[in-house]
Design a protein around this motif. Structure first.
Motif, PDB file in Angstrom:
ATOM      1  N   VAL A  87       4.695  -1.634  -8.365  1.00  0.00           N
ATOM      2  CA  VAL A  87       5.500  -1.217  -7.206  1.00  0.00           C
ATOM      3  C   VAL A  87       5.143  -2.056  -5.990  1.00  0.00           C
ATOM      4  CG1 VAL A  87       6.002   0.695  -5.626  1.00  0.00           C
ATOM      5  CG2 VAL A  87       5.795   1.124  -8.089  1.00  0.00           C
ATOM      6  N   ASP A  88       3.846  -2.304  -5.793  1.00  0.00           N
ATOM      7  CA  ASP A  88       3.418  -3.115  -4.658  1.00  0.00           C
ATOM      8  C   ASP A  88       3.913  -4.549  -4.787  1.00  0.00           C
ATOM      9  OD1 ASP A  88       1.858  -3.587  -2.227  1.00  0.00           O
ATOM     10  OD2 ASP A  88       0.509  -4.719  -3.522  1.00  0.00           O
ATOM     11  N   ASP A  89       3.882  -5.092  -6.003  1.00  0.00           N
ATOM     12  CA  ASP A  89       4.380  -6.452  -6.224  1.00  0.00           C
ATOM     13  C   ASP A  89       5.881  -6.554  -5.952  1.00  0.00           C
ATOM     14  OD1 ASP A  89       1.894  -7.488  -6.932  1.00  0.00           O
ATOM     15  OD2 ASP A  89       2.148  -6.988  -9.055  1.00  0.00           O
ATOM     16  N   LEU A  90       6.594  -5.431  -6.153  1.00  0.00           N
ATOM     17  CA  LEU A  90       8.038  -5.438  -5.943  1.00  0.00           C
ATOM     18  C   LEU A  90       8.427  -5.185  -4.488  1.00  0.00           C
ATOM     19  CD1 LEU A  90       9.226  -3.498  -9.129  1.00  0.00           C
ATOM     20  CD2 LEU A  90       9.756  -5.875  -8.572  1.00  0.00           C
ATOM     21  N   VAL A  91       7.764  -4.194  -3.849  1.00  0.00           N
ATOM     22  CA  VAL A  91       8.230  -3.765  -2.519  1.00  0.00           C
ATOM     23  C   VAL A  91       7.130  -3.724  -1.457  1.00  0.00           C
ATOM     24  CG1 VAL A  91      10.128  -2.438  -3.481  1.00  0.00           C
ATOM     25  CG2 VAL A  91       7.931  -1.316  -3.119  1.00  0.00           C
ATOM     26  N   ASP A  92       5.885  -4.109  -1.756  1.00  0.00           N
ATOM     27  CA  ASP A  92       4.785  -4.115  -0.779  1.00  0.00           C
ATOM     28  C   ASP A  92       4.527  -2.726  -0.192  1.00  0.00           C
ATOM     29  OD1 ASP A  92       4.104  -6.781  -0.971  1.00  0.00           O
ATOM     30  OD2 ASP A  92       5.565  -7.409   0.527  1.00  0.00           O
ATOM     31  N   ILE A  93       3.825  -1.881  -0.938  1.00  0.00           N
ATOM     32  CA  ILE A  93       3.481  -0.554  -0.436  1.00  0.00           C
ATOM     33  C   ILE A  93       2.324  -0.652   0.552  1.00  0.00           C
ATOM     34  CG2 ILE A  93       4.303   0.567  -2.530  1.00  0.00           C
ATOM     35  CD1 ILE A  93       1.442   0.900  -3.428  1.00  0.00           C
ATOM     36  N   ASP A  94       2.156   0.394   1.345  1.00  0.00           N
ATOM     37  CA  ASP A  94       1.144   0.413   2.394  1.00  0.00           C
ATOM     38  C   ASP A  94      -0.260   0.314   1.801  1.00  0.00           C
ATOM     39  OD1 ASP A  94       0.578   1.032   5.371  1.00  0.00           O
ATOM     40  OD2 ASP A  94      -0.676   2.480   4.293  1.00  0.00           O
ATOM     41  N   ALA A  95      -1.152  -0.394   2.504  1.00  0.00           N
ATOM     42  CA  ALA A  95      -2.522  -0.578   2.011  1.00  0.00           C
ATOM     43  C   ALA A  95      -3.242   0.756   1.861  1.00  0.00           C
ATOM     44  CB  ALA A  95      -3.294  -1.493   2.957  1.00  0.00           C
ATOM     45  N   ARG A  96      -2.963   1.718   2.751  1.00  0.00           N
ATOM     46  CA  ARG A  96      -3.621   3.020   2.650  1.00  0.00           C
ATOM     47  C   ARG A  96      -3.149   3.780   1.415  1.00  0.00           C
ATOM     48  NH1 ARG A  96      -2.308   4.795   8.730  1.00  0.00           N
ATOM     49  NH2 ARG A  96      -0.408   3.696   8.068  1.00  0.00           N
ATOM     50  N   ALA A  97      -1.869   3.619   1.056  1.00  0.00           N
ATOM     51  CA  ALA A  97      -1.371   4.259  -0.162  1.00  0.00           C
ATOM     52  C   ALA A  97      -2.050   3.658  -1.398  1.00  0.00           C
ATOM     53  CB  ALA A  97       0.145   4.090  -0.249  1.00  0.00           C
ATOM     54  N   LYS A  98      -2.205   2.335  -1.404  1.00  0.00           N
ATOM     55  CA  LYS A  98      -2.906   1.691  -2.526  1.00  0.00           C
ATOM     56  C   LYS A  98      -4.352   2.184  -2.614  1.00  0.00           C
ATOM     57  CE  LYS A  98      -2.208  -2.728  -1.839  1.00  0.00           C
ATOM     58  NZ  LYS A  98      -2.273  -4.190  -2.082  1.00  0.00           N
ATOM     59  N   LEU A  99      -5.000   2.283  -1.455  1.00  0.00           N
ATOM     60  CA  LEU A  99      -6.383   2.760  -1.447  1.00  0.00           C
ATOM     61  C   LEU A  99      -6.461   4.185  -1.985  1.00  0.00           C
ATOM     62  CD1 LEU A  99      -9.305   2.151  -0.626  1.00  0.00           C
ATOM     63  CD2 LEU A  99      -8.780   3.081   1.635  1.00  0.00           C
ATOM     64  N   GLY A 100      -5.490   5.024  -1.619  1.00  0.00           N
ATOM     65  CA  GLY A 100      -5.474   6.396  -2.115  1.00  0.00           C
ATOM     66  C   GLY A 100      -5.326   6.452  -3.630  1.00  0.00           C
ATOM     67  N   LEU A 101      -4.475   5.597  -4.183  1.00  0.00           N
ATOM     68  CA  LEU A 101      -4.294   5.564  -5.635  1.00  0.00           C
ATOM     69  C   LEU A 101      -5.534   5.014  -6.338  1.00  0.00           C
ATOM     70  CD1 LEU A 101      -0.592   4.365  -5.717  1.00  0.00           C
ATOM     71  CD2 LEU A 101      -1.451   6.585  -6.478  1.00  0.00           C
ATOM     72  N   GLN A 102      -6.239   4.105  -5.684  1.00  0.00           N
ATOM     73  CA  GLN A 102      -7.497   3.621  -6.245  1.00  0.00           C
ATOM     74  C   GLN A 102      -8.532   4.745  -6.301  1.00  0.00           C
ATOM     75  OE1 GLN A 102      -8.497   0.352  -3.678  1.00  0.00           O
ATOM     76  NE2 GLN A 102      -6.768  -0.898  -4.366  1.00  0.00           N
ATOM     77  N   VAL A 103      -8.552   5.574  -5.267  1.00  0.00           N
ATOM     78  CA  VAL A 103      -9.452   6.730  -5.265  1.00  0.00           C
ATOM     79  C   VAL A 103      -9.065   7.703  -6.381  1.00  0.00           C
ATOM     80  CG1 VAL A 103     -10.207   8.745  -3.939  1.00  0.00           C
ATOM     81  CG2 VAL A 103     -10.006   6.525  -2.819  1.00  0.00           C
ATOM     82  N   VAL A 104      -7.759   7.902  -6.577  1.00  0.00           N
ATOM     83  CA  VAL A 104      -7.298   8.775  -7.664  1.00  0.00           C
ATOM     84  C   VAL A 104      -7.796   8.250  -9.010  1.00  0.00           C
ATOM     85  CG1 VAL A 104      -5.247   9.535  -8.942  1.00  0.00           C
ATOM     86  CG2 VAL A 104      -5.277   9.657  -6.440  1.00  0.00           C
ATOM     87  N   ALA A 105      -7.665   6.955  -9.238  1.00  0.00           N
ATOM     88  CA  ALA A 105      -8.136   6.372 -10.497  1.00  0.00           C
ATOM     89  C   ALA A 105      -9.642   6.573 -10.657  1.00  0.00           C
ATOM     90  CB  ALA A 105      -7.780   4.887 -10.547  1.00  0.00           C
TER      91      ALA A 105
END
Length: 368
Positions: A87-105
Motif C-alpha cells: 500500500v505504501d509503495d502504491l500510495v505513500d501512507i503516513d510514516a506514523r501509520a507504518k510505524l503503528g503497523l510495525q508495532v502490531v507485527a
C-alpha cells in the motif's frame, strides 16, 4: 536433509519464476519505483521482491514434516508488513501509520508467538545474568521495530539490503546447524533460499548491469521482521545456539547505519524518517566507488561482523569483551558518519592507492 535441500531448491526456483511472471502485472498496476533526483536508477522498476520472496518461502515450507502452528505469528507478521508496504509503495501512507503497523507485527511476535528477549546474557561478567523480567516484551517490541526500520533504511543500493539480510540469515543457519537447533533453523534456511533467488534479479553483476526488481518497503519491512524473529530464536529459549551479543554482531551493520542517520537527523531538528543521501553507501559513492563495489564491500563487512560474533562465541570470547568491541565499532561508525566528507576523502585515497597497485601488478605481469 535431502528433503529440506529439495524444498530450498523449490523455494528458490518458485521465487525466481514469480519474479519473471509478476513483472508485467506490477508495471500495469503501478507497483513500481520511478526515477527521481534522489534515486540513481534511470528507469521504472517493479516493486515485487517482497511478494515473490514471501510466496516462494511460504510455498517451500508447506511440505515440512513438522507442524507450523508455532509459526503462525511469523507468517501473520510478515503478511501484515507486506500488505502495508505494498500500500505504501502504491500510495505513500503516513510514516506514523507504518510505524503503528510495525508495532502490531512486533506484538504479534511477542504476544501471539510468545517470542521475547528475556535475557541479555553475561554482559557484566561470567555467571552474571541480565534478565529483563517485565521489560522483556516492551524491549523486544522496541528491538523488532528498530530492526525493521534499519533494514528498510539500508535498502538504498541494488542488492544491499537483501544481501545483508542473506548474510545475517546465513550466519544464523550455520549457527543453528552446528548447535543442533530445531525448526527455526530450517525455516531460516528456506527464507535464505528465497532471498538468494531475489538477489539474482536485484544485485548487479557482470551479466546484469541494473536491477530488474526491487524489494520496496513491502519487502524490506517483511525481511526485517523475519530476521528479527530468527535472531531472537537463535539467542533465546530452548533452541538458543548463540549468546545475545553474538546475534547483535550479526545484525550490526544496518543497525549502526540507522543509528548514525537517526542521530544526525535529530541533531539537525529533522524527522528521523526523512529520506536523504547521507547513508553509509553514499560515503562510498563520494569516494568514487561504483554501486557494485559498494555493495560487495558492505556485504563483506556484514559477513565479517557476523563471523566475529559467531566465531567469537564458539571460541569462548567473553561476552563483556565482545560487547566492548561492538561498542568501539559503533563509535567508529558514528565517527565515519559525523565526518562524512573527510571519510570519503580518505576512502578516495585508498581507492586510488588500490588502483595504482593493481595497475603496477598488471604492468609487471605484462613485462614478464
Amino acid at each position: 536433509m535431502i528433503a529440506i535441500g529439495l524444498q530450498a531448491l523449490f523455494g528458490f526456483a518458485l521465487t525466481a519464476a514469480l519474479l519473471l511472471l509478476l513483472r508485467r502485472p506490477a508495471l500495469e498496476a503501478g507497483l513500481v519505483d520511478r526515477p527521481c533526483p534522489r534515486k540513481r536508477h534511470g528507469r521504472t522498476v517493479p516493486l515485487i521482491g517482497g511478494i515473490c520472496i514471501l510466496l516462494g518461502f511460504a510455498s517451500a515450507t508447506l511440505p515440512l514434516d513438522f507442524g507450523l502452528r508455532d509459526y503462525q505469528a511469523l507468517y501473520a507478521g510478515m503478511t501484515t508488513l507486506l500488505i502495508a508496504g505494498v500500500v505504501d509503495d502504491l500510495v505513500d501512507i503516513d510514516a506514523r501509520a507504518k510505524l503503528g503497523l510495525q508495532v502490531v507485527a512486533a506484538l504479534l511476535m511477542t504476544a501471539w508467538g510468545g517470542l521475547v528477549i528475556a535475557d541479555l546474557g553475561s554482559l557484566l561478567g561470567p555467571g552474571i545474568a541480565l534478565p529483563l523480567g517485565n521489560w522483556a516484551q516492551p524491549f523486544t517490541v522496541f528491538c523488532v521495530v528498530g530492526l525493521i526500520n534499519a533494514v528498510n533504511m539500508f535498502d538504498g543500493v541494488d542488492g544491499l539490503a537483501a544481501g545483508t539480510v542473506a548474510a545475517a540469515l546465513a550466519w544464523l543457519v550455520i549457527a543453528g546447524a552446528v548447535g543442533g537447533a530445531g525448526e527455526w533453523a530450517v525455516l531460516a534456511g528456506l527464507l535464505l533460499a528465497a532471498v538468494c533467488a531475489f538477489l539474482l534479479f536485484n544485485m548487479r553483476n557482470p551479466w546484469r548491469r541494473r536491477a530488474s526488481a526491487f524489494l520496496g518497503d513491502s519487502g524490506s519491512m517483511m525481511l526485517g521482521f523475519a530476521l528479527a524473529w530468527f535472531a531472537v530464536e537463535a539467542a533465546q529459549g530452548p533452541d538458543a545456539v548463540l549468546p545475545a551479543i553474538a546475534v547483535a554482531w550479526i545484525l550490526a551493520l544496518p543497525v549502526f547505519d540507522a543509528l548514525a542517520l537517526i542521530t544526525r537527523r535529530l541533531l539537525r531538528g529533522c524527522s528521523p524518517f526523512r529520506a536523504d543521501r547521507e547513508h553509509l553507501h553514499h560515503i562510498f559513492y563520494r569516494a568514487g566507488f561504483t554501486a557494485g563495489q559498494t555493495v560487495c564491500l558492505l556485504i563483506g563487512a556484514s559477513i565479517a561482523y557476523g563471523g566475529i560474533g559467531v566465531l567469537g562465541a564458539y571460541w569462548g570470547l567473553p561476552e563483556w569483551l565482545s560487547l566492548l568491541l561492538l561498542v568501539a565499532l559503533l563509535g567508529a561508525h558514528l565517527a565515519l558518519h559525523a565526518r562524512a566528507w573527510r571519510s570519503a576523502t580518505l576512502l578516495r585515497r585508498l581507492l586510488r592507492w588500490g588502483r595504482r597497485g593493481s595497475a603496477r601488478g598488471r604492468a609487471s605481469s605484462t613485462l614478464r
